[in-house]
Write a protein that holds these residues in place. Structure first.
Motif: not given
Length: 133
Positions: A47, A90, A94, A114
């Protein structure tokens, strides 16, 4: 000269003596289990990789996972700058999380949730530094 050929593996039963020259079939070797916390660390790091810029006072992304068999469901919590393309960021998180968990842990990731915990406004950061408008 001794015969260096490898003997064919015969099925074994529990309690049979181990033959050091015997090749063990993959199915008989056992399995590697990757702990949920390891998968969570992979997801958190992925992330962070997906986000181009983090707000200066933001905490690092945090991930929690639920692993069943070879499938991981991931929830990532993070903080973003505002204004920015929140949906785009986001989506990038992902994709990167699913790709890295698959590559490093060998697990399918059908779901990455998220959660944006906090938006950091550039205007409020400027006001905190003593700027006036």
């Amino acid at each position: 000269m001794p015969d260096e050929r490898v003997r064919a593996a015969a099925p074994t039963r529990p309690g049979d003596p181990v033959d050091p020259g015997r090749r063990v079939a993959a199915a008989e070797r056992g399995a590697t289990r990757i702990a949920d916390r390891v998968v969570a660390k992979i997801a958190s790091r992925a992330a962070r990789e997906a986000l181009v810029v983090l707000p200066p006072d933001a905490g690092p992304p945090h991930a929690t996972v639920v692993v069943r068999h070879d499938t991981a469901r991931v929830r990532v919590s993070l903080e973003l700058d505002y204004p920015s393309d929140i949906g785009g960021q986001c989506a990038a998180v992902r994709r990167q999380v699913a790709r890295r968990v698959k590559m490093l842990a060998g697990m399918d990731v059908p779901e990455v949730t998220v959660q944006v915990e906090r938006l950091h406004s550039m205007q409020s950061r400027g006001a905190a530094q003593g700027r006036t408008q």
